[in-house]
Design an enzyme around this catalytic site. Structure first.
Site, PDB file in Angstrom:
ATOM      1  N   GLU A  12       0.819  -1.169  -0.032  1.00 49.12           N
ATOM      2  CA  GLU A  12      -0.266   0.057  -0.121  1.00 49.12           C
ATOM      3  C   GLU A  12       0.874   1.404   0.033  1.00 49.12           C
ATOM      4  O   GLU A  12       0.430   2.356  -0.431  1.00 49.12           O
ATOM      5  CB  GLU A  12      -0.768   0.052   1.129  1.00 49.12           C
ATOM      6  CG  GLU A  12      -1.866  -1.139   1.180  1.00 49.12           C
ATOM      7  CD  GLU A  12      -2.961  -1.238   2.461  1.00 49.12           C
ATOM      8  OE1 GLU A  12      -4.104  -1.456   2.221  1.00 49.12           O
ATOM      9  OE2 GLU A  12      -2.420  -1.289   3.374  1.00 49.12           O
ATOM     10  N   ASP A 195     -11.766  -6.780  -2.774  1.00 50.20           N
ATOM     11  CA  ASP A 195     -12.703  -7.889  -2.566  1.00 50.20           C
ATOM     12  C   ASP A 195     -14.319  -7.638  -2.071  1.00 50.20           C
ATOM     13  O   ASP A 195     -14.175  -6.269  -1.934  1.00 50.20           O
ATOM     14  CB  ASP A 195     -11.939  -8.772  -1.334  1.00 50.20           C
ATOM     15  CG  ASP A 195     -11.729  -8.163  -0.026  1.00 50.20           C
ATOM     16  OD1 ASP A 195     -10.782  -7.536   0.061  1.00 50.20           O
ATOM     17  OD2 ASP A 195     -12.900  -8.114   0.527  1.00 50.20           O
TER      18      ASP A 195
HETATM   19  N1  ADE Z   1      -9.207  -4.902   3.662  1.00 47.89           N
HETATM   20  C1  ADE Z   1      -9.391  -5.324   2.248  1.00 47.89           C
HETATM   21  N2  ADE Z   1     -10.395  -6.134   2.316  1.00 47.89           N
HETATM   22  C2  ADE Z   1     -10.867  -6.218   3.647  1.00 47.89           C
HETATM   23  C3  ADE Z   1     -11.829  -7.027   4.137  1.00 47.89           C
HETATM   24  N3  ADE Z   1     -12.608  -7.927   3.529  1.00 47.89           N
HETATM   25  N4  ADE Z   1     -12.003  -6.966   5.662  1.00 47.89           N
HETATM   26  C4  ADE Z   1     -11.228  -6.155   6.349  1.00 47.89           C
HETATM   27  N5  ADE Z   1     -10.317  -5.269   5.674  1.00 47.89           N
HETATM   28  C5  ADE Z   1     -10.136  -5.468   4.463  1.00 47.89           C
END
Ligand code: ADE
Length: 227
Positions: A12, A195
């Site tokens: 990041e 995601d």
């Molecule tokens: N960062 C990226 N995806 C995430 C998720 N599903 N839950 C918590 N932090 C995240």
């Protein structure tokens, strides 16, 4: 004017760190602060590791030791709003914790359970997004929630959506906002979707997080150019 820029994972902050002219580094509480210039601005770039406390340690050091004038938290997130697609970007308007009793926070000093991003920084981030979004990704504004776990189950996702109606979930942004508010430092959080915070989140994260992280880092660089 110095900008403190925090990411939780190496991916990041990698692009920012590699693109900046580093004058010096400092180690404090186990974190390495990269001090220098990036896109014409004085910056301190740091990888804080995951979770709310790591983010708070880092943000408080940037505030109290380095006396930064702006705080930016950059990285990836799990999408909660159904309009969002992988790689879309969310610019924070407000943030809160999804794993805390917010009523208790509200009844005790400083009587705050939600942290509002700085309006000028939000506008700057949105302008930066519009400049580079193109066909790859779109930009949204809204609420981001943070908690000390990776959300990767549909049931947990539905609970968070029902309770907070956020755009996305991650693990640091609200803690950075909390520290920024305590120190009266303008801040914004910029997150690109890796995601859907659902049963497939783990696989999706592994596949898409590196590119998503690059998107949000590019937006920060564009912000610095526009500032
Ligand atoms: N960062 C990226 N995806 C995430 C998720 N599903 N839950 C918590 N932090 C995240």
């Amino acid at each position: 004017m110095t900008w403190g820029i925090i990411g939780a994972m190496d991916s990041e902050v990698a692009l920012l760190r590699d693109s900046m002219e580093v004058e010096r580094t400092e180690e404090i509480s186990g974190l390495t602060y990269y001090i220098g210039t990036l896109c014409g601005q004085k910056v301190i770039v740091v990888c804080c590791s995951i979770g709310k406390v790591n983010a708070a340690i880092c943000a408080q050091t940037l505030a109290a030791v380095f006396k930064v004038d702006r705080l930016v938290n950059v990285g990836v997130a799990g999408a909660l709003d159904e309009r969002l697609r992988i790689f879309d970007v969310v610019v924070s308007e407000k943030l809160c914790y999804h794993d805390a009793d917010l009523d208790i926070f509200e009844r005790n000093p400083p009587f705050v359970s939600e942290y509002a991003a700085d309006k000028d920084m939000v506008r700057l981030a949105e302008q930066a997004c519009e400049k580079i979004a193109g066909t790859d990704f779109r930009c949204f504004g809204g609420r981001i929630v943070s908690g000390d776990r990776f959300v990767s189950e549909n049931a947990e996702k539905q609970r968070i959506v029902g309770q907070f109606h956020p755009m996305c979930v991650e693990m640091e942004g609200a803690a950075v906002g909390h520290v920024a508010a305590a120190n009266k430092i303008p801040f914004v959080v910029i997150r690109s979707m890796s995601d859907g915070a659902d049963d497939n989140a783990g696989m999706s994260f592994d596949e898409f997080a590196p590119k998503a992280a690059e998107h949000s880092a590019k937006i920060v660089m564009e912000m610095l150019k526009l500032a």
